[in-house]
Design an enzyme around this catalytic site. Structure first.
Site, PDB file in Angstrom:
ATOM      1  N   LYS A   9       0.821  -1.216   0.000  1.00 22.53           N
ATOM      2  CA  LYS A   9       0.000   0.000   0.000  1.00 22.53           C
ATOM      3  C   LYS A   9       0.858   1.272   0.000  1.00 22.53           C
ATOM      4  O   LYS A   9       2.062   1.227   0.296  1.00 22.53           O
ATOM      5  CB  LYS A   9      -0.951  -0.052   1.197  1.00 22.53           C
ATOM      6  CG  LYS A   9      -1.944  -1.219   1.108  1.00 22.53           C
ATOM      7  CD  LYS A   9      -3.014  -1.159   2.181  1.00 22.53           C
ATOM      8  CE  LYS A   9      -3.994  -2.306   2.023  1.00 22.53           C
ATOM      9  NZ  LYS A   9      -5.133  -2.205   2.973  1.00 22.53           N
ATOM     10  N   TYR A  49     -12.366  -2.495  -4.112  1.00 25.22           N
ATOM     11  CA  TYR A  49     -12.926  -2.636  -2.761  1.00 25.22           C
ATOM     12  C   TYR A  49     -14.459  -2.529  -2.754  1.00 25.22           C
ATOM     13  O   TYR A  49     -15.036  -2.153  -1.729  1.00 25.22           O
ATOM     14  CB  TYR A  49     -12.325  -1.562  -1.845  1.00 25.22           C
ATOM     15  CG  TYR A  49     -10.925  -1.891  -1.351  1.00 25.22           C
ATOM     16  CD1 TYR A  49     -10.670  -3.032  -0.601  1.00 25.22           C
ATOM     17  CD2 TYR A  49      -9.857  -1.024  -1.600  1.00 25.22           C
ATOM     18  CE1 TYR A  49      -9.398  -3.323  -0.128  1.00 25.22           C
ATOM     19  CE2 TYR A  49      -8.571  -1.307  -1.135  1.00 25.22           C
ATOM     20  CZ  TYR A  49      -8.358  -2.459  -0.392  1.00 25.22           C
ATOM     21  OH  TYR A  49      -7.101  -2.746   0.088  1.00 25.22           O
ATOM     22  N   ASN A 112      -2.658  -0.080   6.615  1.00 27.02           N
ATOM     23  CA  ASN A 112      -2.142  -1.300   7.249  1.00 27.02           C
ATOM     24  C   ASN A 112      -1.103  -2.028   6.379  1.00 27.02           C
ATOM     25  O   ASN A 112      -1.006  -3.248   6.405  1.00 27.02           O
ATOM     26  CB  ASN A 112      -3.296  -2.217   7.669  1.00 27.02           C
ATOM     27  CG  ASN A 112      -4.143  -2.679   6.497  1.00 27.02           C
ATOM     28  OD1 ASN A 112      -3.956  -2.213   5.376  1.00 27.02           O
ATOM     29  ND2 ASN A 112      -5.059  -3.582   6.745  1.00 27.02           N
ATOM     30  N   HIS A 115      -2.194  -5.543   1.454  1.00 26.60           N
ATOM     31  CA  HIS A 115      -3.458  -6.244   1.240  1.00 26.60           C
ATOM     32  C   HIS A 115      -3.143  -7.672   0.817  1.00 26.60           C
ATOM     33  O   HIS A 115      -2.100  -7.919   0.205  1.00 26.60           O
ATOM     34  CB  HIS A 115      -4.282  -5.568   0.135  1.00 26.60           C
ATOM     35  CG  HIS A 115      -5.449  -6.392  -0.313  1.00 26.60           C
ATOM     36  ND1 HIS A 115      -6.638  -6.415   0.382  1.00 26.60           N
ATOM     37  CD2 HIS A 115      -5.592  -7.262  -1.346  1.00 26.60           C
ATOM     38  CE1 HIS A 115      -7.472  -7.260  -0.220  1.00 26.60           C
ATOM     39  NE2 HIS A 115      -6.859  -7.781  -1.272  1.00 26.60           N
ATOM     40  N   GLU A 126      -9.437 -11.012  -7.697  1.00 20.86           N
ATOM     41  CA  GLU A 126      -8.520  -9.884  -7.491  1.00 20.86           C
ATOM     42  C   GLU A 126      -7.305  -9.948  -8.419  1.00 20.86           C
ATOM     43  O   GLU A 126      -6.829  -8.921  -8.891  1.00 20.86           O
ATOM     44  CB  GLU A 126      -8.081  -9.854  -6.021  1.00 20.86           C
ATOM     45  CG  GLU A 126      -9.240  -9.521  -5.085  1.00 20.86           C
ATOM     46  CD  GLU A 126      -8.832  -9.450  -3.621  1.00 20.86           C
ATOM     47  OE1 GLU A 126      -7.642  -9.649  -3.305  1.00 20.86           O
ATOM     48  OE2 GLU A 126      -9.714  -9.176  -2.791  1.00 20.86           O
TER      49      GLU A 126
HETATM   50  P1  CMP Z   1      -7.457  -4.814   3.315  1.00 17.53           P
HETATM   51  O1  CMP Z   1      -6.967  -6.127   3.757  1.00 17.53           O
HETATM   52  O2  CMP Z   1      -6.866  -4.203   2.101  1.00 17.53           O
HETATM   53  O3  CMP Z   1      -9.044  -4.912   3.092  1.00 17.53           O
HETATM   54  C1  CMP Z   1      -9.938  -3.844   3.292  1.00 17.53           C
HETATM   55  C2  CMP Z   1      -9.259  -2.641   3.842  1.00 17.53           C
HETATM   56  O4  CMP Z   1     -10.117  -1.695   4.436  1.00 17.53           O
HETATM   57  C3  CMP Z   1      -8.326  -3.042   4.973  1.00 17.53           C
HETATM   58  O5  CMP Z   1      -7.249  -3.771   4.509  1.00 17.53           O
HETATM   59  C4  CMP Z   1      -8.017  -1.687   5.576  1.00 17.53           C
HETATM   60  O6  CMP Z   1      -7.084  -0.959   4.785  1.00 17.53           O
HETATM   61  C5  CMP Z   1      -9.387  -1.043   5.467  1.00 17.53           C
HETATM   62  N1  CMP Z   1     -10.144  -1.181   6.711  1.00 17.53           N
HETATM   63  C6  CMP Z   1     -10.694  -2.289   7.235  1.00 17.53           C
HETATM   64  N2  CMP Z   1     -11.341  -2.032   8.369  1.00 17.53           N
HETATM   65  C7  CMP Z   1     -11.197  -0.713   8.581  1.00 17.53           C
HETATM   66  C8  CMP Z   1     -11.635   0.164   9.609  1.00 17.53           C
HETATM   67  N3  CMP Z   1     -12.363  -0.271  10.643  1.00 17.53           N
HETATM   68  N4  CMP Z   1     -11.311   1.462   9.510  1.00 17.53           N
HETATM   69  C9  CMP Z   1     -10.589   1.900   8.454  1.00 17.53           C
HETATM   70  N5  CMP Z   1     -10.138   1.106   7.455  1.00 17.53           N
HETATM   71  C10 CMP Z   1     -10.439  -0.182   7.525  1.00 17.53           C
END
Ligand code: CMP
Length: 132
Positions: A9, A49, A112, A115, A126
């Protein structure tokens, strides 16, 4: 043999964490079989998403994912989906196990670091989304 999609990311790309993250995947036994660095459009991030469209964090997530280049990667290996999920750790870095990518590199639950596809079915969707 299974394939899964990984995304490094924007926060990880801008903080020069690509090399260490890819090494962690390789050391877990995954083989890198395709990759592309790309700045996602709003339509691409929103489409990718789409399942989260109704979630309160959706707009912010799209904004974050389009804020800079990402590295799209395809991993291959036995049980690649689960293997990459183990290396990444839990979505929320506060809950991620020690030594996982998200524990080491995530800035927040949104930023985070990485992904990964959550199932073989989503891995197929995906991977095809970015690598036709
Ligand atoms: P990812 O695994 O890419 O899948 C969905 C993404 O949404 C996740 O990682 C985070 O980047 C984001 N995400 C999931 N839950 C939350 C949350 N509670 N608040 C903000 N972002 C979130």
């Amino acid at each position: 043999m299974e394939r899964t999609l990984g995304i490094i990311k924007p926060n990880s790309v801008s903080k020069n964490h690509i090399g260490r993250i890819l090494t962690m995947g390789e050391e877990a036994g995954l083989k890198l079989v395709n990759m592309q660095m790309k700045t996602l459009s709003q339509a691409e991030a929103g489409g990718f998403y789409a399942e989260h469209k109704e979630r309160p964090f959706f707009q912010s997530l799209v904004k974050f994912m389009t804020s800079g280049p990402v590295l799209l990667v395809v991993w291959e290996g036995n049980g690649a989906v689960e293997k990459w999920r183990q290396v990444m750790g839990a979505t929320d870095p506060a809950k991620a196990a020690p030594g996982t990518i998200r524990k080491l590199f995530a800035d927040s639950i949104e930023a985070n670091s990485v992904h990964g596809s959550d199932s073989v079915t989503s891995a197929q969707r995906e991977t095809a989304f970015f690598f036709a």
